[in-house]
Structures are given as structure tokens and as C-alpha cells.
Write a protein that holds these residues in place. Structure first.
Motif, PDB file in Angstrom:
ATOM      1  N   TRP A 187       0.823  -1.212   0.000  1.00 11.91           N
ATOM      2  CA  TRP A 187       0.000   0.000   0.000  1.00 11.91           C
ATOM      3  C   TRP A 187       0.859   1.265   0.000  1.00 11.91           C
ATOM      4  CZ3 TRP A 187      -4.440  -0.590  -1.831  1.00 11.91           C
ATOM      5  CH2 TRP A 187      -5.240  -1.686  -1.526  1.00 11.91           C
ATOM      6  N   ILE A 188       2.041   1.199   0.588  1.00 16.17           N
ATOM      7  CA  ILE A 188       2.948   2.352   0.529  1.00 16.17           C
ATOM      8  C   ILE A 188       3.395   2.598  -0.913  1.00 16.17           C
ATOM      9  CG2 ILE A 188       5.242   3.169   1.203  1.00 16.17           C
ATOM     10  CD1 ILE A 188       4.803   1.829   3.909  1.00 16.17           C
ATOM     11  N   ILE A 189       3.760   1.513  -1.610  1.00 13.75           N
ATOM     12  CA  ILE A 189       4.146   1.650  -3.016  1.00 13.75           C
ATOM     13  C   ILE A 189       2.974   2.159  -3.853  1.00 13.75           C
ATOM     14  CG2 ILE A 189       4.902   0.365  -5.044  1.00 13.75           C
ATOM     15  CD1 ILE A 189       6.469  -1.458  -3.179  1.00 13.75           C
ATOM     16  N   SER A 190       1.778   1.681  -3.564  1.00 11.18           N
ATOM     17  CA  SER A 190       0.598   2.148  -4.302  1.00 11.18           C
ATOM     18  C   SER A 190       0.377   3.638  -4.080  1.00 11.18           C
ATOM     19  CB  SER A 190      -0.632   1.354  -3.867  1.00 11.18           C
ATOM     20  OG  SER A 190      -0.463  -0.023  -4.120  1.00 11.18           O
ATOM     21  N   GLY A 191       0.538   4.098  -2.827  1.00 13.06           N
ATOM     22  CA  GLY A 191       0.401   5.524  -2.546  1.00 13.06           C
ATOM     23  C   GLY A 191       1.443   6.361  -3.252  1.00 13.06           C
ATOM     24  N   ILE A 192       2.682   5.849  -3.326  1.00 10.20           N
ATOM     25  CA  ILE A 192       3.737   6.585  -4.026  1.00 10.20           C
ATOM     26  C   ILE A 192       3.426   6.679  -5.522  1.00 10.20           C
ATOM     27  CG2 ILE A 192       6.179   6.496  -4.687  1.00 10.20           C
ATOM     28  CD1 ILE A 192       6.744   5.240  -1.956  1.00 10.20           C
ATOM     29  N   VAL A 193       2.940   5.603  -6.111  1.00  7.16           N
ATOM     30  CA  VAL A 193       2.583   5.621  -7.531  1.00  7.16           C
ATOM     31  C   VAL A 193       1.454   6.608  -7.796  1.00  7.16           C
ATOM     32  CG1 VAL A 193       1.637   4.240  -9.415  1.00  7.16           C
ATOM     33  CG2 VAL A 193       3.404   3.289  -7.949  1.00  7.16           C
ATOM     34  N   GLY A 194       0.399   6.582  -6.951  1.00  6.03           N
ATOM     35  CA  GLY A 194      -0.709   7.509  -7.134  1.00  6.03           C
ATOM     36  C   GLY A 194      -0.281   8.964  -6.989  1.00  6.03           C
ATOM     37  N   ALA A 218      -6.528  15.272 -12.494  1.00  9.37           N
ATOM     38  CA  ALA A 218      -5.273  14.753 -11.946  1.00  9.37           C
ATOM     39  C   ALA A 218      -5.526  13.876 -10.730  1.00  9.37           C
ATOM     40  CB  ALA A 218      -4.358  15.922 -11.581  1.00  9.37           C
ATOM     41  N   LEU A 219      -6.494  14.275  -9.895  1.00  7.61           N
ATOM     42  CA  LEU A 219      -6.813  13.480  -8.718  1.00  7.61           C
ATOM     43  C   LEU A 219      -7.406  12.129  -9.113  1.00  7.61           C
ATOM     44  CD1 LEU A 219      -6.969  13.356  -5.633  1.00  7.61           C
ATOM     45  CD2 LEU A 219      -9.246  14.396  -5.786  1.00  7.61           C
ATOM     46  N   GLY A 220      -8.296  12.151 -10.111  1.00 10.89           N
ATOM     47  CA  GLY A 220      -8.883  10.883 -10.562  1.00 10.89           C
ATOM     48  C   GLY A 220      -7.853   9.951 -11.172  1.00 10.89           C
ATOM     49  N   LEU A 221      -6.951  10.497 -11.999  1.00 11.86           N
ATOM     50  CA  LEU A 221      -5.917   9.658 -12.586  1.00 11.86           C
ATOM     51  C   LEU A 221      -4.948   9.133 -11.525  1.00 11.86           C
ATOM     52  CD1 LEU A 221      -5.121  11.677 -15.838  1.00 11.86           C
ATOM     53  CD2 LEU A 221      -6.379   9.530 -15.643  1.00 11.86           C
ATOM     54  N   GLY A 222      -4.616   9.987 -10.552  1.00 12.66           N
ATOM     55  CA  GLY A 222      -3.726   9.534  -9.485  1.00 12.66           C
ATOM     56  C   GLY A 222      -4.351   8.439  -8.643  1.00 12.66           C
ATOM     57  N   PHE A 223      -5.642   8.599  -8.334  1.00 14.70           N
ATOM     58  CA  PHE A 223      -6.320   7.558  -7.554  1.00 14.70           C
ATOM     59  C   PHE A 223      -6.405   6.254  -8.344  1.00 14.70           C
ATOM     60  CE2 PHE A 223     -10.233   5.308  -6.385  1.00 14.70           C
ATOM     61  CZ  PHE A 223      -9.999   5.107  -5.034  1.00 14.70           C
ATOM     62  N   ALA A 266      -4.391   5.250 -10.775  1.00 16.52           N
ATOM     63  CA  ALA A 266      -3.064   4.647 -10.901  1.00 16.52           C
ATOM     64  C   ALA A 266      -2.599   4.046  -9.578  1.00 16.52           C
ATOM     65  CB  ALA A 266      -2.065   5.698 -11.388  1.00 16.52           C
ATOM     66  N   GLY A 267      -2.895   4.722  -8.463  1.00 11.09           N
ATOM     67  CA  GLY A 267      -2.435   4.221  -7.177  1.00 11.09           C
ATOM     68  C   GLY A 267      -3.212   3.011  -6.691  1.00 11.09           C
ATOM     69  N   PHE A 268      -4.509   2.989  -6.969  1.00  7.87           N
ATOM     70  CA  PHE A 268      -5.332   1.890  -6.474  1.00  7.87           C
ATOM     71  C   PHE A 268      -5.408   0.727  -7.450  1.00  7.87           C
ATOM     72  CE2 PHE A 268      -9.397  -0.286  -5.742  1.00  7.87           C
ATOM     73  CZ  PHE A 268      -9.277  -0.568  -4.397  1.00  7.87           C
ATOM     74  N   GLY A 269      -5.398   1.012  -8.757  1.00 11.56           N
ATOM     75  CA  GLY A 269      -5.615  -0.045  -9.734  1.00 11.56           C
ATOM     76  C   GLY A 269      -4.364  -0.598 -10.381  1.00 11.56           C
ATOM     77  N   LEU A 270      -3.375   0.263 -10.678  1.00 10.14           N
ATOM     78  CA  LEU A 270      -2.200  -0.195 -11.410  1.00 10.14           C
ATOM     79  C   LEU A 270      -1.375  -1.224 -10.638  1.00 10.14           C
ATOM     80  CD1 LEU A 270      -0.553   0.117 -14.002  1.00 10.14           C
ATOM     81  CD2 LEU A 270       0.684   2.002 -12.914  1.00 10.14           C
ATOM     82  N   PRO A 271      -1.041  -1.012  -9.366  1.00  8.37           N
ATOM     83  CA  PRO A 271      -0.286  -2.065  -8.643  1.00  8.37           C
ATOM     84  C   PRO A 271      -1.060  -3.365  -8.495  1.00  8.37           C
ATOM     85  CG  PRO A 271      -0.078   0.049  -7.526  1.00  8.37           C
ATOM     86  CD  PRO A 271      -1.150   0.204  -8.549  1.00  8.37           C
ATOM     87  N   ARG A 272      -2.368  -3.277  -8.256  1.00  8.81           N
ATOM     88  CA  ARG A 272      -3.155  -4.507  -8.142  1.00  8.81           C
ATOM     89  C   ARG A 272      -3.221  -5.240  -9.478  1.00  8.81           C
ATOM     90  NH1 ARG A 272      -6.666  -4.680  -3.550  1.00  8.81           N
ATOM     91  NH2 ARG A 272      -8.062  -6.011  -4.743  1.00  8.81           N
TER      92      ARG A 272
END
Length: 323
Positions: free
Chosen positions: A97-104, A121-126, A128-134
Motif C-alpha cells: 500500500w505504501i508503493i501504491s500511494g507513491i505511484v498515485g 489529476a486526482l482521478g488519474l492519481g487515484f 493509478a495508485g489503487f488499480g495499477l499495482p493490483r
């Protein structure tokens, strides 16, 4: 005289009609009463619930418990910790989750530097942070599970040959952990280590199924459990299991070959709209500019993205055949 005969004839006609009506009415009444009685009996019989034997009740309870157990196991295999174990990573959920937060946060900062609106930007960051690592974690877990499933019949053959040569089951499983490649070797090493630490084979196989939730592992656990309780030729049972697993693999490959055209069509249809947007944006940026700068263009992009996602999801469900 004629008048008297006519009156007598009329009296007889009336009498016969009356008797006919009376007899028909009584017959009809008797028929109606009989039908009502039969209907009443059928209604009472239909209201009576068939008696359920103790064996049927036990069978239903066992089926219900098995369904609940499978449902709980499926939920357990969808967690982040389970996905990390399936991918062969350490179960450090906090670090994930730390890595996911850094990516977002990185995606959000990049979008702000590119002068995008804060909401976008907020939507894309969320996302990327929540969906891309998973998503990446799911791909890694799927590849490792696929490699494990492909090599599993060879492991069954090793166990069969070991049992026929006189080795115990535990030693045959240890040979798999020493002689085969990853990820099969690592999973069977964990299995033998758990059994060596004092755990029974059933609980060790349950742990193995949590790390590798495949039907093959479940079949293997069922065969060993039945053999421990009832006895029998374990080598023959595992040989049949190996044959079944190889047949399932061949059937899956056949289905994949037959559905290759549909899969290619789905990929082409799904990638065509984004490709057209990128192509027009590179050739005529001023033509596509209002789609990214005007609010109405944002609404259109959101609506198009929603319907495209729905269509891709539908096509994926249509071409995703499970054996």
C-alpha cells in the motif's frame, strides 16, 4: 278422447323430463361431490410435505457446509496478501500500500505539472495508485499459477513412480521440491516442511491451496484425503489424476485455439477507439484540443470511457472460457 290422450301424453312427457332432470341433477351432484372429495384429498395430500430422512438432511448439511467453505476460500484468495503469496512475494501488505500511494502521488504530480485540471489529476492519481499495482500483482500471480498448473502433472508422475518403487508419500513429495523447477519446487518444499514440522497433510494442503488456488491442488488434496480414510491403491489414483489434469489441459488448449479469432476481434475492437484518438491527436492537435480543454469534451470523454469499459468487460466475459 283425443283430448284425453293428448293430456296423458303431455303428462308422460313432463314426467319423463322431470325425472331426467332430477336424475341428471343427482348424478351431477354426486359427480361434483366426488370431484370435490378427490380434490380435497389431493389438496390435503399436496399440503403434506414428504418426510426427509436423516441421510438426506445430513447430505444437505454437508453440501451447505462445502459451499460455505468454498465461498470463504474464494474470498480469502482475492485479498492483497493472498495475491502476493500467489505471485511468490512476501506478504508485506503495508509495503504494497505504501508503493501504491507513491505511484498515485507521482501520477498526480505529473498531471499537475502537465497543467491538467486538479479533479482530472486526482482521478488519474487515484486510479493509478489503487488499480495499477493490483493489476500488475494480478498478472504476476496469474503467470506463476499458470506455470504451476502446467508442471503439476509431472509432479503427480514423480509421486506415482516413487510410490511404485517403494518410497513413502512424504519422500516422493520431497523429491518434487528438490528436482523440479519453480514455482512447483517451492510450493512442495513448503508442503514437506509443514508436514515435517508436525502438521497433518490435510492442513498443509489447505495452506498450499491458499497459495495456489487451482482445481488441480484441490483434486490432489481430495485424493490423498480419501486414500487416508478408505485406503486403496494411491499410485493408481494419482495416475488417474495426472491423466485427468493432462486431459483438462488439452481441452483448454483446444478451446483457446477455437476461440482465437474471437479473442483477436475483441482486442482489435477494444483498442481501435483509443488508437484513433491518439492518431488524430498527433495529426491534428487543434482538432482534438477541445476534447481535453472544454468541459463538454470532458463529459464526452468520461461517457465514452464508461461505455468502452462496459463493452470491453462484456467481450471479456464472452471470450473467457473456463474449463
Amino acid at each position: 278422447m283425443v283430448t284425453l290422450l293428448a293430456a296423458l301424453l303431455g303428462f308422460l312427457v313432463v314426467l319423463s323430463v322431470g325425472l331426467a332432470l332430477a336424475g341428471g341433477g343427482s348424478s351431477q351432484a354426486r359427480t361434483l361431490k366426488r370431484a370435490q372429495s378427490i380434490a380435497g384429498i389431493e389438496t390435503r395430500d399436496s399440503r403434506r410435505k414428504p418426510a426427509i430422512s436423516a441421510q438426506d438432511q445430513r447430505r444437505r448439511q454437508v453440501l451447505k457446509s462445502l459451499r460455505d467453505h468454498d465461498r470463504q476460500q474464494k474470498k480469502a484468495t482475492l485479498t492483497v496478501a493472498a495475491k502476493m503469496q500467489q505471485a511468490g512475494l512476501s506478504d508485506n501488505v503495508k509495503g504494497f500500500w505504501i508503493i501504491s500511494g507513491i505511484v498515485g502521488a507521482s501520477v498526480f504530480v505529473v498531471m499537475i505539472l502537465l497543467r491538467q485540471q486538479p479533479l482530472i489529476a486526482l482521478g488519474l492519481g487515484f486510479g493509478a495508485g489503487f488499480g495499477l499495482p493490483r493489476w500488475i500483482l494480478g498478472i504476476m500471480a496469474g503467470r506463476r499459477t499458470k506455470a504451476f498448473t502446467a508442471a503439476f502433472p509431472d509432479a503427480m508422475d514423480i509421486v506415482v513412480r516413487g510410490i511404485k518403487s517403494g518410497l513413502p508419500v512424504h519422500d516422493s513429495l520431497r523429491v518434487i521440491g528438490q528436482e523440479t523447477a519453480e514455482p512447483l519446487a517451492g510450493e512442495f518444499r513448503r508442503l514437506t516442511e509443514s508436514v515435517g514440522m508436525g502438521a497433518d497433510i490435510d492442513s498443509a494442503l489447505e495452506k498450499m491451496y491458499e497459495r495456489m488456488p487451482t482445481p488441480e491442488v484441490r483434486f490432489f488434496a481430495i485424493v490423498l484425503a480419501i486414500q487416508q480414510k478408505t485406503g486403496g491403491n494411491l499410485a493408481e489414483a494419482l495416475g488417474n489424476l495426472s491423466t485427468v489434469i493432462r486431459s483438462r489441459k488439452l481441452l483448454a488448449e483446444k478451446v483457446k485455439a477455437l476461440s482465437g479469432e474471437a479473442v483477436a476481434s475483441a482486442w482489435i475492437i477494444g483498442s481501435l477507439p483509443p488508437a484513433v484518438v491518439l492518431l488524430i491527436g498527433s495529426i491534428a492537435p487543434a482538432y482534438m484540443g477541445p476534447m481535453f480543454t472544454d468541459n463538454r469534451g470532458h463529459v464526452m470523454l468520461m461517457a465514452g470511457g464508461f461505455w468502452m469499459s462496459l463493452g470491453i468487460f462484456t467481450m471479456r466475459k464472452m471470450i473467457n472460457f473456463k474449463i
